[in-house]
Design a protein around this motif. Structure first.
Motif, mmCIF file in Angstrom:
data_model
loop_
_atom_site.group_PDB
_atom_site.id
_atom_site.type_symbol
_atom_site.label_atom_id
_atom_site.label_comp_id
_atom_site.label_asym_id
_atom_site.label_seq_id
_atom_site.Cartn_x
_atom_site.Cartn_y
_atom_site.Cartn_z
ATOM 1 N N PHE A 110 -23.215 -40.727 -16.438
ATOM 2 C CA PHE A 110 -22.193 -40.842 -15.397
ATOM 3 C C PHE A 110 -21.671 -39.486 -14.932
ATOM 4 O O PHE A 110 -20.976 -39.398 -13.928
ATOM 5 C CB PHE A 110 -21.053 -41.718 -15.900
ATOM 6 C CG PHE A 110 -20.226 -41.144 -17.020
ATOM 7 C CD1 PHE A 110 -20.740 -40.198 -17.881
ATOM 8 C CD2 PHE A 110 -18.929 -41.570 -17.218
ATOM 9 C CE1 PHE A 110 -19.978 -39.676 -18.909
ATOM 10 C CE2 PHE A 110 -18.151 -41.053 -18.239
ATOM 11 C CZ PHE A 110 -18.690 -40.104 -19.090
ATOM 12 N N LYS A 111 -22.012 -38.421 -15.658
ATOM 13 C CA LYS A 111 -21.535 -37.084 -15.269
ATOM 14 C C LYS A 111 -22.066 -36.693 -13.894
ATOM 15 O O LYS A 111 -21.496 -35.840 -13.223
ATOM 16 C CB LYS A 111 -21.955 -36.040 -16.293
ATOM 17 C CG LYS A 111 -21.362 -36.267 -17.664
ATOM 18 C CD LYS A 111 -19.926 -35.812 -17.752
ATOM 19 C CE LYS A 111 -19.318 -36.222 -19.083
ATOM 20 N NZ LYS A 111 -17.932 -35.843 -19.244
ATOM 21 N N ALA A 135 -20.059 -30.774 -23.252
ATOM 22 C CA ALA A 135 -20.548 -31.388 -24.486
ATOM 23 C C ALA A 135 -22.036 -31.695 -24.346
ATOM 24 O O ALA A 135 -22.665 -32.132 -25.293
ATOM 25 C CB ALA A 135 -19.767 -32.661 -24.753
ATOM 26 N N LYS A 214 -15.962 -39.759 -10.485
ATOM 27 C CA LYS A 214 -15.833 -40.754 -11.548
ATOM 28 C C LYS A 214 -15.094 -42.001 -11.070
ATOM 29 O O LYS A 214 -15.335 -43.101 -11.552
ATOM 30 C CB LYS A 214 -15.109 -40.148 -12.748
ATOM 31 C CG LYS A 214 -15.903 -39.098 -13.517
ATOM 32 C CD LYS A 214 -16.875 -39.723 -14.478
ATOM 33 C CE LYS A 214 -17.486 -38.709 -15.430
ATOM 34 N NZ LYS A 214 -16.633 -38.355 -16.565
ATOM 35 N N TYR A 235 -14.020 -48.341 -22.557
ATOM 36 C CA TYR A 235 -14.564 -47.083 -22.040
ATOM 37 C C TYR A 235 -14.540 -45.980 -23.108
ATOM 38 O O TYR A 235 -13.474 -45.668 -23.661
ATOM 39 C CB TYR A 235 -13.701 -46.672 -20.833
ATOM 40 C CG TYR A 235 -14.189 -45.425 -20.150
ATOM 41 C CD1 TYR A 235 -15.225 -45.476 -19.224
ATOM 42 C CD2 TYR A 235 -13.626 -44.191 -20.456
ATOM 43 C CE1 TYR A 235 -15.688 -44.329 -18.629
ATOM 44 C CE2 TYR A 235 -14.094 -43.038 -19.850
ATOM 45 C CZ TYR A 235 -15.120 -43.115 -18.946
ATOM 46 O OH TYR A 235 -15.591 -41.971 -18.349
ATOM 47 N N PRO A 236 -15.694 -45.377 -23.412
ATOM 48 C CA PRO A 236 -15.721 -44.269 -24.377
ATOM 49 C C PRO A 236 -15.106 -43.009 -23.766
ATOM 50 O O PRO A 236 -15.536 -42.577 -22.694
ATOM 51 C CB PRO A 236 -17.217 -44.078 -24.663
ATOM 52 C CG PRO A 236 -17.932 -44.665 -23.515
ATOM 53 C CD PRO A 236 -17.033 -45.681 -22.872
ATOM 54 N N THR A 237 -14.130 -42.442 -24.459
ATOM 55 C CA THR A 237 -13.280 -41.426 -23.841
ATOM 56 C C THR A 237 -13.362 -40.077 -24.531
ATOM 57 O O THR A 237 -13.125 -39.968 -25.736
ATOM 58 C CB THR A 237 -11.796 -41.884 -23.922
ATOM 59 O OG1 THR A 237 -11.719 -43.227 -23.475
ATOM 60 C CG2 THR A 237 -10.925 -41.000 -23.070
ATOM 61 N N GLY A 238 -13.689 -39.061 -23.757
ATOM 62 C CA GLY A 238 -13.616 -37.686 -24.249
ATOM 63 C C GLY A 238 -12.513 -36.974 -23.481
ATOM 64 O O GLY A 238 -11.326 -37.029 -23.820
ATOM 65 N N GLY A 239 -12.915 -36.328 -22.365
ATOM 66 C CA GLY A 239 -11.927 -35.702 -21.481
ATOM 67 C C GLY A 239 -11.140 -36.727 -20.669
ATOM 68 O O GLY A 239 -10.076 -36.416 -20.146
ATOM 69 N N GLY A 240 -11.686 -37.923 -20.532
ATOM 70 C CA GLY A 240 -10.935 -39.026 -19.929
ATOM 71 C C GLY A 240 -11.048 -39.149 -18.417
ATOM 72 O O GLY A 240 -10.372 -39.989 -17.818
ATOM 73 N N ALA A 347 -26.530 -44.139 -24.875
ATOM 74 C CA ALA A 347 -26.022 -42.976 -25.596
ATOM 75 C C ALA A 347 -25.153 -43.497 -26.743
ATOM 76 O O ALA A 347 -24.626 -44.613 -26.655
ATOM 77 C CB ALA A 347 -25.180 -42.125 -24.651
ATOM 78 N N THR A 377 -22.058 -45.055 -20.919
ATOM 79 C CA THR A 377 -21.872 -43.878 -20.054
ATOM 80 C C THR A 377 -23.108 -43.002 -19.928
ATOM 81 O O THR A 377 -23.153 -42.127 -19.059
ATOM 82 C CB THR A 377 -20.697 -43.047 -20.589
ATOM 83 O OG1 THR A 377 -20.829 -42.964 -22.021
ATOM 84 C CG2 THR A 377 -19.374 -43.700 -20.248
ATOM 85 N N GLY A 378 -24.092 -43.216 -20.797
ATOM 86 C CA GLY A 378 -25.269 -42.335 -20.691
ATOM 87 C C GLY A 378 -26.480 -42.927 -21.386
ATOM 88 O O GLY A 378 -26.412 -43.970 -22.054
ATOM 89 N N TYR A 383 -30.442 -38.148 -27.103
ATOM 90 C CA TYR A 383 -29.760 -38.110 -28.403
ATOM 91 C C TYR A 383 -30.697 -38.470 -29.553
ATOM 92 O O TYR A 383 -30.259 -39.090 -30.520
ATOM 93 C CB TYR A 383 -28.588 -39.086 -28.411
ATOM 94 C CG TYR A 383 -27.436 -38.733 -27.507
ATOM 95 C CD1 TYR A 383 -26.309 -38.080 -27.999
ATOM 96 C CD2 TYR A 383 -27.455 -39.070 -26.158
ATOM 97 C CE1 TYR A 383 -25.233 -37.784 -27.180
ATOM 98 C CE2 TYR A 383 -26.385 -38.781 -25.327
ATOM 99 C CZ TYR A 383 -25.277 -38.146 -25.843
ATOM 100 O OH TYR A 383 -24.213 -37.863 -25.031
HETATM 101 C C1 LIG Z 1 -22.360 -39.971 -22.566
HETATM 102 C C2 LIG Z 1 -20.908 -39.583 -22.458
HETATM 103 N N1 LIG Z 1 -19.974 -40.538 -22.596
HETATM 104 C C3 LIG Z 1 -18.654 -40.268 -22.506
HETATM 105 C C4 LIG Z 1 -18.187 -38.976 -22.299
HETATM 106 C C5 LIG Z 1 -16.696 -38.748 -22.146
HETATM 107 O O1 LIG Z 1 -16.370 -38.718 -20.797
HETATM 108 P P1 LIG Z 1 -14.927 -38.584 -20.137
HETATM 109 O O2 LIG Z 1 -14.721 -37.137 -19.856
HETATM 110 O O3 LIG Z 1 -14.916 -39.378 -18.869
HETATM 111 O O4 LIG Z 1 -13.932 -39.120 -21.118
HETATM 112 C C6 LIG Z 1 -19.121 -37.938 -22.140
HETATM 113 C C7 LIG Z 1 -18.672 -36.560 -21.892
HETATM 114 O O5 LIG Z 1 -19.359 -35.588 -22.128
HETATM 115 C C8 LIG Z 1 -20.515 -38.247 -22.210
HETATM 116 O O6 LIG Z 1 -21.457 -37.294 -22.053
#
Ligand SMILES: Cc1ncc(COP(=O)(O)O)c(C=O)c1O
Length: 389
Positions: A110-111, A135, A214, A235-240, A347, A377-378, A383
């Protein structure tokens, strides 16, 4: 020009910034949101007008950034499937479960949505080179769009990121710097070098356009469900950015007259080894403390501190949602289960969303009859190292 962008607004103070400026953070150090003339947008962008539009995220051009050439620079990002996953539905006894499968985007995540908007918007504002801390997936996406545009990209990633990510960036012609540290250290190095080097810093939420890309996930989920939003989004959350972007999309769609005021419950999933938002949510805090010694195989979730923490926490609470963390072993097992029952190889971040759904169902936080959208999301293909564990 189709874009109805009017200005930018600081998410903390509401201060306004002009439409034509090439911006990073606001003067208050907070993320900026792009704002549109939605009345003007509604004149051409109606629910009915979407039929027959291009089958990528640029179908929503009125509410996306402007671009430099005759058409946006695009690799076909967005308009991903909302898969009906019959066998997974049966296994979970969740008849209204869907997977929004972002693995089919260019560069496999999704990036691509966010970086497409960031690169298009910045090129229209005379950026000539780009840099990003990543990341993994964001670096690949930036490198691909920079290759398509013919401009330099500088990608900073932790040295222990799975090998496929650096390989992909280099194949696209980007310069890759492997950093001894996590994504926050990569971010510090980009911030220190970008101004002098003339790089536009497209770090998550530190420029206003990635979140615009996004947010199209929110538009698509609505459109693919005939404008009846689901009950729950996991939703899997990193930077959000995705969570924040979808929440913004719902408000815009309400203003466009496409949906009412009902919203899905937003559920943020993080890794047990890096769960700052889960912790802050549990503590009732408005901001998250940096997570020490962050570790997880889901490299996209290894984000120890996020500049948009307060926006995520606000969306989770306003939606009546939830935040929970899952162990690496659970996300990989769920990732394999998802692959076996759907034909989608996720992912580990997508596996995390399914692992979280098991818990939400067990704990009665989600009913089996609800309409549930789970985000993959990926793609799992980058991986291999994680799945080999
Ligand atoms: C596959 C995948 N899922 C989720 C995330 C987190 O994304 P977000 O920044 O929208 O929280 C990332 C961020 O690198 C990612 O690569």
């Amino acid at each position: 020009m189709l874009s109805c962008l009017t200005h930018f607004e600081c998410t903390r103070t509401g201060a306004k910034y002009p439409r034509g400026a090439l911006l990073t953070l606001s003067d208050a150090g907070a993320p900026l949101f792009a704002r549109y003339d939605l009345e003007r947008a509604a004149a051409t962008l109606s629910r009915a007008s979407l039929r027959g539009r291009r089958a990528d995220m640029w179908r929503y051009a009125e509410v996306l950034p402007d671009w430099a050439g005759a058409a946006p620079l695009s690799l076909g990002e967005g308009w991903t499937p909302l898969a009906e996953v019959e066998r997974l539905r049966d296994a979970l006894r969740c008849p209204h479960l869907f997977i929004k499968d972002e693995s089919s985007n260019p560069t496999g995540s999704f990036k691509a949505r966010g970086l497409s908007c960031a690169v298009n918007g910045a090129l229209a504002r005379r950026a000539t080179a780009f840099a990003v801390p990543t990341a993994g997936n964001a670096g690949g996406a930036l490198a691909a769009f920079a290759a398509a545009a013919g401009v330099p990209a500088h990608v900073f990633m932790p040295a222990d990121t799975p090998a496929a990510f650096a390989l992909e960036c280099r194949a696209f012609g980007a310069t890759v710097e492997l950093i001894d540290g996590l994504i926050d250290e990569c971010g510090r190095q980009v911030a220190a070098r970008a101004p002098k080097a003339g790089w536009h810093n497209v770090s998550t939420l530190k420029e206003p356009f990635r979140v615009e890309g996004k947010k199209t996930m929110g538009y698509e989920v609505a459109e693919q469900l005939a404008f009846e939003l689901p009950d729950v989004i996991v939703y899997p959350t990193g930077g959000g950015t995705g969570l924040i972007g979808m929440w913004k999309a719902f408000d815009e769609m309400e203003e466009l007259g496409w949906i009412g005021s009902r919203r899905p419950r937003m559920v943020s999933v993080q890794a047990a080894g890096c769960a700052p938002i889960v912790q802050a949510f549990a503590d009732g805090a408005d901001a998250a403390a940096p997570w020490p010694d962050a570790h997880t195989v889901a490299s996209g979730l290894r984000v120890p501190s996020a500049v948009g923490d307060f926006l995520m926490l606000r969306a989770l609470r306003d939606s009546g949602g939830h935040a929970l963390a899952v162990e690496d072993d659970a996300m990989l097992a769920a990732g394999r289960e998802l692959a076996r029952l759907t034909g989608i190889f996720p992912a580990p971040e997508g596996g995390a969303a399914l692992a979280a759904l098991y818990r939400l169902l067990d704990e009665g936080l989600v009913d089996r009859d609800e309409r549930i959208v789970l985000f993959n999301t990926g793609s799992g293909y980058k991986y291999a190292d994680a799945y080999l564990r």
